[in-house]
Design a protein around this motif. Structure first.
Motif, PDB file in Angstrom:
ATOM      1  N   MET A 119       0.836  -1.181   0.000  1.00 27.41           N
ATOM      2  CA  MET A 119       0.000   0.000   0.000  1.00 27.41           C
ATOM      3  C   MET A 119       0.884   1.249   0.000  1.00 27.41           C
ATOM      4  SD  MET A 119      -2.907   1.143   2.720  1.00 27.41           S
ATOM      5  CE  MET A 119      -4.407   0.959   1.813  1.00 27.41           C
ATOM      6  N   GLU A 120       0.454   2.264  -0.714  1.00 26.90           N
ATOM      7  CA  GLU A 120       1.193   3.513  -0.781  1.00 26.90           C
ATOM      8  C   GLU A 120       1.105   4.264   0.539  1.00 26.90           C
ATOM      9  OE1 GLU A 120       0.436   5.932  -4.229  1.00 26.90           O
ATOM     10  OE2 GLU A 120      -0.302   4.181  -5.306  1.00 26.90           O
ATOM     11  N   VAL A 121       2.145   5.044   0.831  1.00 29.75           N
ATOM     12  CA  VAL A 121       2.193   5.795   2.084  1.00 29.75           C
ATOM     13  C   VAL A 121       1.009   6.752   2.197  1.00 29.75           C
ATOM     14  CG1 VAL A 121       3.504   7.547   3.356  1.00 29.75           C
ATOM     15  CG2 VAL A 121       4.675   5.605   2.345  1.00 29.75           C
ATOM     16  N   ASN A 122       0.603   7.347   1.093  1.00 30.01           N
ATOM     17  CA  ASN A 122      -0.443   8.361   1.137  1.00 30.01           C
ATOM     18  C   ASN A 122      -1.795   7.850   0.639  1.00 30.01           C
ATOM     19  OD1 ASN A 122      -1.324  10.826   1.872  1.00 30.01           O
ATOM     20  ND2 ASN A 122      -0.182  11.975   0.352  1.00 30.01           N
ATOM     21  N   ALA A 123      -2.021   6.567   0.743  1.00 31.35           N
ATOM     22  CA  ALA A 123      -3.329   5.999   0.406  1.00 31.35           C
ATOM     23  C   ALA A 123      -4.232   6.118   1.630  1.00 31.35           C
ATOM     24  CB  ALA A 123      -3.191   4.550  -0.017  1.00 31.35           C
ATOM     25  N   THR A 124      -5.477   6.499   1.393  1.00 32.08           N
ATOM     26  CA  THR A 124      -6.402   6.798   2.475  1.00 32.08           C
ATOM     27  C   THR A 124      -7.758   6.155   2.215  1.00 32.08           C
ATOM     28  OG1 THR A 124      -5.341   8.938   2.755  1.00 32.08           O
ATOM     29  CG2 THR A 124      -7.504   8.702   3.720  1.00 32.08           C
ATOM     30  N   ASN A 125      -8.382   5.691   3.279  1.00 29.54           N
ATOM     31  CA  ASN A 125      -9.773   5.250   3.209  1.00 29.54           C
ATOM     32  C   ASN A 125     -10.649   6.356   3.777  1.00 29.54           C
ATOM     33  OD1 ASN A 125      -9.263   2.560   2.304  1.00 29.54           O
ATOM     34  ND2 ASN A 125      -8.674   2.014   4.380  1.00 29.54           N
ATOM     35  N   ILE A 126     -11.736   6.659   3.100  1.00 25.38           N
ATOM     36  CA  ILE A 126     -12.702   7.614   3.630  1.00 25.38           C
ATOM     37  C   ILE A 126     -13.855   6.805   4.198  1.00 25.38           C
ATOM     38  CG2 ILE A 126     -14.355   9.439   3.116  1.00 25.38           C
ATOM     39  CD1 ILE A 126     -12.490  10.379   0.903  1.00 25.38           C
ATOM     40  N   CYS A 127     -14.100   7.014   5.464  1.00 25.45           N
ATOM     41  CA  CYS A 127     -15.205   6.347   6.138  1.00 25.45           C
ATOM     42  C   CYS A 127     -16.329   7.369   6.298  1.00 25.45           C
ATOM     43  CB  CYS A 127     -14.743   5.819   7.495  1.00 25.45           C
ATOM     44  SG  CYS A 127     -15.987   4.891   8.366  1.00 25.45           S
ATOM     45  N   LEU A 128     -17.532   6.995   5.912  1.00 25.87           N
ATOM     46  CA  LEU A 128     -18.675   7.902   6.015  1.00 25.87           C
ATOM     47  C   LEU A 128     -19.426   7.606   7.309  1.00 25.87           C
ATOM     48  CD1 LEU A 128     -19.878   7.709   2.317  1.00 25.87           C
ATOM     49  CD2 LEU A 128     -18.486   9.485   3.380  1.00 25.87           C
ATOM     50  N   ILE A 129     -19.394   8.550   8.233  1.00 28.86           N
ATOM     51  CA  ILE A 129     -20.048   8.407   9.524  1.00 28.86           C
ATOM     52  C   ILE A 129     -21.391   9.132   9.471  1.00 28.86           C
ATOM     53  CG2 ILE A 129     -19.831   8.812  12.016  1.00 28.86           C
ATOM     54  CD1 ILE A 129     -17.586   7.050  10.898  1.00 28.86           C
ATOM     55  N   PRO A 130     -22.487   8.427   9.722  1.00 29.75           N
ATOM     56  CA  PRO A 130     -23.803   9.092   9.698  1.00 29.75           C
ATOM     57  C   PRO A 130     -23.932  10.126  10.812  1.00 29.75           C
ATOM     58  CG  PRO A 130     -24.025   6.690   9.802  1.00 29.75           C
ATOM     59  CD  PRO A 130     -22.586   7.006   9.995  1.00 29.75           C
ATOM     60  N   LYS A 131     -24.478  11.308  10.475  1.00 24.61           N
ATOM     61  CA  LYS A 131     -24.712  12.362  11.460  1.00 24.61           C
ATOM     62  C   LYS A 131     -26.099  12.234  12.086  1.00 24.61           C
ATOM     63  CE  LYS A 131     -22.085  15.868   8.912  1.00 24.61           C
ATOM     64  NZ  LYS A 131     -22.212  17.184   8.260  1.00 24.61           N
ATOM     65  N   VAL A 132     -27.020  11.586  11.354  1.00 27.42           N
ATOM     66  CA  VAL A 132     -28.402  11.421  11.821  1.00 27.42           C
ATOM     67  C   VAL A 132     -28.807   9.959  11.666  1.00 27.42           C
ATOM     68  CG1 VAL A 132     -29.068  13.796  11.249  1.00 27.42           C
ATOM     69  CG2 VAL A 132     -29.370  11.998   9.553  1.00 27.42           C
ATOM     70  N   GLU A 133     -29.902   9.597  12.312  1.00 26.44           N
ATOM     71  CA  GLU A 133     -30.341   8.211  12.264  1.00 26.44           C
ATOM     72  C   GLU A 133     -30.991   7.854  10.925  1.00 26.44           C
ATOM     73  OE1 GLU A 133     -32.855   5.692  15.294  1.00 26.44           O
ATOM     74  OE2 GLU A 133     -31.462   7.067  16.306  1.00 26.44           O
ATOM     75  N   GLN A 134     -31.872   8.707  10.440  1.00 26.41           N
ATOM     76  CA  GLN A 134     -32.558   8.468   9.172  1.00 26.41           C
ATOM     77  C   GLN A 134     -31.846   9.242   8.065  1.00 26.41           C
ATOM     78  OE1 GLN A 134     -35.124   6.372   8.653  1.00 26.41           O
ATOM     79  NE2 GLN A 134     -34.981   5.782  10.803  1.00 26.41           N
ATOM     80  N   LEU A 135     -31.021   8.572   7.289  1.00 27.03           N
ATOM     81  CA  LEU A 135     -30.226   9.217   6.240  1.00 27.03           C
ATOM     82  C   LEU A 135     -31.056   9.446   4.982  1.00 27.03           C
ATOM     83  CD1 LEU A 135     -27.076   7.027   6.756  1.00 27.03           C
ATOM     84  CD2 LEU A 135     -27.311   9.436   7.354  1.00 27.03           C
ATOM     85  N   GLU A 136     -30.980  10.670   4.464  1.00 32.01           N
ATOM     86  CA  GLU A 136     -31.668  11.003   3.219  1.00 32.01           C
ATOM     87  C   GLU A 136     -30.728  11.649   2.203  1.00 32.01           C
ATOM     88  OE1 GLU A 136     -35.369  13.109   3.690  1.00 32.01           O
ATOM     89  OE2 GLU A 136     -35.625  12.275   5.703  1.00 32.01           O
ATOM     90  N   PHE A 137     -29.691  12.337   2.685  1.00 27.44           N
ATOM     91  CA  PHE A 137     -28.813  13.088   1.812  1.00 27.44           C
ATOM     92  C   PHE A 137     -27.359  12.753   2.117  1.00 27.44           C
ATOM     93  CE2 PHE A 137     -32.565  15.701   2.723  1.00 27.44           C
ATOM     94  CZ  PHE A 137     -33.102  15.800   1.442  1.00 27.44           C
ATOM     95  N   VAL A 138     -26.496  12.910   1.125  1.00 29.45           N
ATOM     96  CA  VAL A 138     -25.067  12.688   1.313  1.00 29.45           C
ATOM     97  C   VAL A 138     -24.520  13.643   2.366  1.00 29.45           C
ATOM     98  CG1 VAL A 138     -22.814  12.752   0.177  1.00 29.45           C
ATOM     99  CG2 VAL A 138     -24.774  11.802  -1.020  1.00 29.45           C
ATOM    100  N   ILE A 167     -14.636  10.954   7.139  1.00 30.39           N
ATOM    101  CA  ILE A 167     -13.413  10.940   7.927  1.00 30.39           C
ATOM    102  C   ILE A 167     -12.342  10.192   7.136  1.00 30.39           C
ATOM    103  CG2 ILE A 167     -12.317  10.197  10.085  1.00 30.39           C
ATOM    104  CD1 ILE A 167     -14.424  12.368  10.484  1.00 30.39           C
ATOM    105  N   SER A 168     -11.210  10.842   6.922  1.00 28.79           N
ATOM    106  CA  SER A 168     -10.095  10.196   6.222  1.00 28.79           C
ATOM    107  C   SER A 168      -9.289   9.383   7.225  1.00 28.79           C
ATOM    108  CB  SER A 168      -9.190  11.238   5.571  1.00 28.79           C
ATOM    109  OG  SER A 168      -9.872  11.903   4.547  1.00 28.79           O
ATOM    110  N   MET A 169      -9.100   8.142   6.915  1.00 28.66           N
ATOM    111  CA  MET A 169      -8.294   7.266   7.772  1.00 28.66           C
ATOM    112  C   MET A 169      -6.951   7.060   7.086  1.00 28.66           C
ATOM    113  SD  MET A 169     -11.241   4.656   9.148  1.00 28.66           S
ATOM    114  CE  MET A 169     -11.312   3.766   7.629  1.00 28.66           C
ATOM    115  N   CYS A 170      -5.965   7.828   7.532  1.00 32.31           N
ATOM    116  CA  CYS A 170      -4.621   7.773   6.972  1.00 32.31           C
ATOM    117  C   CYS A 170      -3.888   6.573   7.575  1.00 32.31           C
ATOM    118  CB  CYS A 170      -3.862   9.052   7.286  1.00 32.31           C
ATOM    119  SG  CYS A 170      -4.715  10.558   6.777  1.00 32.31           S
ATOM    120  N   ASN A 171      -2.936   6.005   6.819  1.00 34.73           N
ATOM    121  CA  ASN A 171      -2.221   4.844   7.359  1.00 34.73           C
ATOM    122  C   ASN A 171      -1.159   5.277   8.374  1.00 34.73           C
ATOM    123  OD1 ASN A 171       0.375   5.147   6.087  1.00 34.73           O
ATOM    124  ND2 ASN A 171      -0.535   4.430   4.179  1.00 34.73           N
TER     125      ASN A 171
END
Length: 184
Positions: free
Chosen positions: A1-20, A26-30
């Motif tokens: 894996m590259e040093v600067n490869a990142t996973n973006i994790c999408l954390i819900p702000k509300v319980e009922q999701l309707e919009f992006v 949140i970027s999860m850097c290695n």
């Protein structure tokens, strides 16, 4: 894996999701990247108090961001009492998408203006411009993609770079206000 490869994790702000917009990305850097950037941050921490004007308080050792609340209250109080006087304004800047919109050429310009060592500037620019990322969704990774501007949230460098940008913005506003007052 590259040093600067990142996973973006999408954390819900509300319980009922309707919009992006109802997700917090949140970027999860290695680990290797985090060690590199935290080393840079430690060097920047030592330099920042000398580079930043006293008006900037966030993320700067020995300064408290809470001082800004007192300053804002004092400004509002003074402006309310200046009946009939002209020439005072307060500007509220919406920074909600600031990380996403910053041009890398602006970052390079600011780093050069504050006269960081060239090797430090090169490493910082490499850190922000060589990002490859994907999105984690329902336990699956998307294909990797790159950006052409912006800074990723979750990067340890971000608060310190952002303070540099805000200080520059403050200088721009001060210069504009002074020129407007002198022309006035």
């Amino acid at each position: 894996m590259e040093v600067n490869a990142t996973n973006i994790c999408l954390i819900p702000k509300v319980e009922q999701l309707e919009f992006v917009s109802q997700f917090c990305p949140i970027s999860m850097c290695n680990v290797v990247y985090n060690v590199l950037t935290k080393t840079l941050v430690n060097h920047l921490k030592a330099l920042i108090p000398e580079l930043i004007t006293p008006q900037q308080t966030g993320f700067i050792p020995s300064r408290s961001i809470h001082d800004n609340i007192v300053v804002a209250q004092e400004m509002m109080h003074s402006m309310r009492r200046m009946q009939g006087k002209v020439g005072y304004i307060i500007i509220k800047v919406d920074l909600s998408k600031a990380y996403d919109k910053i041009c890398w050429s602006f970052v390079a310009k600011i780093l050069k203006e504050v006269e960081l060592p060239q090797n430090m500037m090169d490493v910082i620019m490499s850190c922000i411009s060589s990002v490859k990322t994907n999105v984690l969704w329902n336990g699956q990774r998307s294909d990797m993609f790159s950006f052409h501007r912006g800074l990723r949230q979750g990067d340890p460098l971000l608060p310190y770079l952002f303070v540099l940008f805000m200080d520059k913005l403050s200088h721009i506003f001060s210069k504009w206000a002074l020129e407007t007052y002198e022309d006035g």
